[in-house]
Structure formats: C-alpha cells, structure tokens
Design a protein around this motif. Structure first.
Motif: not given
Length: 80
Positions: A21-27, A33-35
């Motif tokens: 879910e956090e990857a979807k909002a990655a900046y 890639a990290a998430k």
C-alpha cells in the motif's frame, strides 16, 4: 510454541500488505522499489513461518498446505 509462530506469521504477512500500500503512494521510483523489496522480504519470512508450522504440525494441515502454496506464488509474483 504455536501462538508464537502465529504471531510471527501475522506480523510478517500483515507487513506485506502495508508495504505494498505504501508503494502505491511512493514519491519516487527508488521509494517504490524499496517498499516492494520490503514486501518481498516479508513474503519470504511468512513462508519461513509457514514451513515452521508445517514441520511442527501446527494448525489445520489442509489450510497450512494451501497457505504454503499461496506463499510460493506470492513470492514468485513479487520477485518478477
């Protein structure tokens, strides 16, 4: 023993979804890639705890085997 394995499995498995879910909002692509990398590691850890449960015959055998199969597929999806 079984409670400890269950808690460890829950922690690892729930972290997979949270990081996806956090990857979807990655900046950035790097953050994305990290998430996803964290999700893959947590997927592998979940698979480990399922193998421990299998080795110790914890829980329902049919559900355990189904979850192990699903975890194999999930790790494969996150690897690609």
């Amino acid at each position: 023993m079984s409670r400890r394995v269950a808690y460890q499995l829950f922690d690892a498995a729930s972290s997979i979804g949270a990081n996806l879910e956090e990857a979807k909002a990655a900046y950035s692509r790097r953050d994305f890639a990290a998430k996803n990398s964290i999700s893959l590691r947590e997927s592998r850890e979940s698979k480990y705890w399922l193998r421990v449960a299998e080795a110790k015959s914890l829980g329902n055998q049919a559900k355990r085997r189904h979850l192990l199969q699903e975890s194999d597929e999930f790790v494969a999806m996150l690897t690609t």
